[in-house]
Write a protein that holds these residues in place. Structure first.
Motif, mmCIF file in Angstrom:
data_model
loop_
_atom_site.group_PDB
_atom_site.id
_atom_site.type_symbol
_atom_site.label_atom_id
_atom_site.label_comp_id
_atom_site.label_asym_id
_atom_site.label_seq_id
_atom_site.Cartn_x
_atom_site.Cartn_y
_atom_site.Cartn_z
ATOM 1 N N TYR A 106 40.379 31.339 37.905
ATOM 2 C CA TYR A 106 41.447 32.020 38.626
ATOM 3 C C TYR A 106 41.007 32.840 39.827
ATOM 4 C CZ TYR A 106 44.432 30.734 34.688
ATOM 5 O OH TYR A 106 45.137 30.037 33.742
ATOM 6 N N GLY A 107 39.705 33.056 39.997
ATOM 7 C CA GLY A 107 39.257 33.821 41.150
ATOM 8 C C GLY A 107 39.222 35.325 40.885
ATOM 9 N N ASP A 128 41.674 42.250 54.348
ATOM 10 C CA ASP A 128 40.460 41.842 53.651
ATOM 11 C C ASP A 128 39.266 42.726 53.973
ATOM 12 O OD1 ASP A 128 41.614 39.897 52.182
ATOM 13 O OD2 ASP A 128 40.871 38.199 53.328
ATOM 14 N N THR A 174 39.909 39.611 42.452
ATOM 15 C CA THR A 174 41.020 40.448 42.914
ATOM 16 C C THR A 174 41.490 40.067 44.311
ATOM 17 O OG1 THR A 174 40.296 42.315 41.543
ATOM 18 C CG2 THR A 174 41.706 42.832 43.416
ATOM 19 N N ARG A 175 40.548 39.826 45.223
ATOM 20 C CA ARG A 175 40.899 39.478 46.606
ATOM 21 C C ARG A 175 41.898 38.321 46.679
ATOM 22 N NH1 ARG A 175 38.204 40.472 51.204
ATOM 23 N NH2 ARG A 175 36.285 40.995 50.082
ATOM 24 N N ASP A 176 41.776 37.379 45.760
ATOM 25 C CA ASP A 176 42.629 36.186 45.782
ATOM 26 C C ASP A 176 44.079 36.489 45.440
ATOM 27 O OD1 ASP A 176 40.422 34.420 46.341
ATOM 28 O OD2 ASP A 176 39.798 34.697 44.257
ATOM 29 N N TYR A 177 44.369 37.716 44.990
ATOM 30 C CA TYR A 177 45.724 38.062 44.561
ATOM 31 C C TYR A 177 46.351 39.189 45.379
ATOM 32 C CZ TYR A 177 44.635 34.920 40.843
ATOM 33 O OH TYR A 177 44.290 33.780 40.177
ATOM 34 N N CYS A 228 37.336 34.611 36.160
ATOM 35 C CA CYS A 228 37.115 34.229 37.559
ATOM 36 C C CYS A 228 36.828 32.744 37.736
ATOM 37 C CB CYS A 228 35.946 35.011 38.157
ATOM 38 S SG CYS A 228 36.267 36.757 38.304
ATOM 39 N N LYS A 259 49.856 39.067 44.094
ATOM 40 C CA LYS A 259 50.429 37.777 43.706
ATOM 41 C C LYS A 259 50.300 37.587 42.204
ATOM 42 C CE LYS A 259 47.899 34.151 44.488
ATOM 43 N NZ LYS A 259 47.178 33.055 45.176
ATOM 44 N N ASN A 266 36.480 44.736 44.760
ATOM 45 C CA ASN A 266 36.831 43.326 44.588
ATOM 46 C C ASN A 266 36.437 42.847 43.199
ATOM 47 O OD1 ASN A 266 37.910 40.834 45.305
ATOM 48 N ND2 ASN A 266 35.984 40.096 46.179
#
Length: 492
Positions: free
Chosen positions: A170-171, A207, A173-176, A167, A225, A161
């Protein structure tokens, strides 16, 4: 750490008759994909932690379905399988500590962009920077940017992750990750999620795989994404009287509504190393000050507004600032951040890099503790990192050949981790547990949490063949000697 019953994989080590027979079956099933020579085995025996454990064979798959073939044979014979990409993991996640087969996924590197849906489907071996370049050429953007992005693979990023500097806005890796395809330990094909923006069919096992370091399954495809590429960026560097002043400014800036895409912090020790290395101060008249590097992005109008708001906010807080008017100027500012890392080796020949995370309003307290720790153990503790999300990289510098230094470093890491947990933080934000952080799992998690994690592991990998030895099983890195080797990302 609470003692749990390890999941033992029966690795087919050595030249036993059965081991030879199984390898022959694998070579027949995947001709040209199996290597048993010493050079190949050594390359696959380590990652950036630099602890070497030789696998019995290296299997470099060429098609996604090859992974199923490998796992079915390994599962039937109780052979350990350690998935790996570039091997840039900092914690030993890609080290085949139980022997068996190293599963090289780097040839699964396809990249398919869907500009209408704003998605990209990639193989786990696709290099992060290559994916970013290809989607940006289409006006799109994949934000996660680990410092190893020129080498690290998407599969590895998902396995731990990964985050990076962007971050804060934009957050991670998990967020995409929208969907994953891959194989369970017994070689069964599975698909978690899909290339769709809405998906709630069944349990969210996608997840579970993200951040599991290859212990629950092997990824062969990921749909990610994408967002619109920012039109413009602006970078500024600010000097502060002290670390606490810099970190207080971070909290105040976010509270005031300024939303940077990057907010990097350099403590005075890190800045001192960089200035010694280059032979000149970063800010004339303010040598050894603490520094924030801040980037904002968006439309030209948004960037102009955010720049003004940020400079207005910093006017009475920062001692001085420099800004980049164009990309080449920005590169000069970011060179300061990179110089800090390599310049630390002027303090000692070995660097322990701990990617801890604490609440934003506890960062100043953590930095005060790192300075206290420096006095207690007599070793330098330069620290920098992602101050916008509380993910600071605390380094302990020591000389590997000095036994006294090594004892002090070991004691210092334990004290640091306990302090992080006491502050409401976490022992890793983006590097993962691997081998290096196993001793601290009991600090972070209570017995019920550990039992629940182990139950998931046993359910998805009952024979314990997937990346065994990681996260749950006892391991102490100080009992092993790192190898001296130059890796592709080494800059010194």
């Amino acid at each position: 750490m609470k003692k749990t019953k390890p999941i033992k994989a029966v690795a087919a080590k050595g030249n036993t008759k059965r081991a030879v027979q199984v390898l022959e079956q694998l070579q027949q099933a995947l001709p040209g994909c199996v290597a048993c020579d010493d050079e190949s085995r050594f390359r696959a025996s380590l990652d950036n932690l630099r602890l070497s454990f030789l696998p019995d064979a290296v299997v470099t798959v060429e098609k996604p379905e090859d992974v199923g073939v490998v796992l079915k044979l390994a599962h039937a014979n109780g052979i350990a399988v350690t998935p790996r990409g570039a091997g840039s993991s900092a914690t030993g996640s890609a080290v085949p500590v139980a022997g068996g087969w190293a599963l090289d996924l780097t040839k699964l590197n396809s990249v398919r962009i869907d500009p209408v849906a704003r998605m990209v489907t990639v193989g786990p071996g696709a290099v992060t920077a290559d994916v970013q370049a290809k989607v940006e050429a289409r006006g799109l953007f994949f934000p996660p940017d680990p410092s190893s992005k020129k080498y690290s693979t998407i599969g590895g990023n998902i396995a731990c992750n990964a985050g990076g500097m962007r971050c804060v806005k934009y957050g991670v890796t998990r967020d995409y990750v929208l969907g994953l395809e891959g194989y369970l330990a017994d070689g069964s094909f599975v698909r978690w999620g899909a290339p769709l923006k809405k998906y709630v069919s069944g349990l969210n096992l996608k997840d579970l795989w993200i951040g599991s370091e290859g212990t629950l399954g092997v990824i062969t495809s990921a749909t990610l994404k994408l967002i619109a590429k920012p039109e413009k960026r602006w970078t500024g560097m600010f000097a502060f009287k002290s670390e606490s002043k810099a970190l207080q400014a971070v909290v105040g800036m976010l509270k005031a509504g300024v939303q940077p895409s990057i907010c990097e912090f350099l403590d005075c020790q890190s800045v001192g190393c960089a200035e010694t290395y280059t032979g000149k101060p970063i800010f004339e008249g303010y040598s050894g000050s603490s520094i924030l590097l801040i980037e904002v992005d968006g439309t030209p109008a948004e960037v102009r507004r955010q720049r003004k708001e940020l400079l207005d906010f910093m006017e009475d807080r920062a001692l001085a600032y420099r800004e980049a008017r164009k990309e080449s100027d920005a590169e000069q500012l970011w060179k300061v951040r990179r110089t800090c890392s390599q310049s630390m080796f002027s303090l000692a020949d070995t660097k322990l890099n701990e990617d801890v995370v604490v609440p934003l309003n506890k960062q100043a307290e953590l930095i005060r503790y790192t300075r206290q720790l420096k006095q207690e153990i007599g070793l330098a503790t330069p620290t920098f990192g992602h101050a916008g999300d509380g993910n600071l990289h605390v380094h302990i510098m020591y000389n590997r050949g000095n036994k006294s230094d090594a004892r002090k470093a070991k004691a210092g890491i334990k004290k640091l981790m306990q302090k992080v947990v006491d502050l409401g933080g976490v022992i890793t934000g983006e590097h993962g547990i691997g081998l290096a952080k196993i001793p601290f799992m009991g600090m972070q998690h209570n017995p019920a949490e550990l039992d629940a994690m182990l139950a998931v592991k046993k359910a998805l990998d009952p024979k314990g063949i997937l990346n065994p030895g990681k996260i749950f099983e006892p391991f102490e890195v100080w009992d092993h000697t790192p190898v001296q080797v130059k890796l592709p990302w080494d800059h010194r």
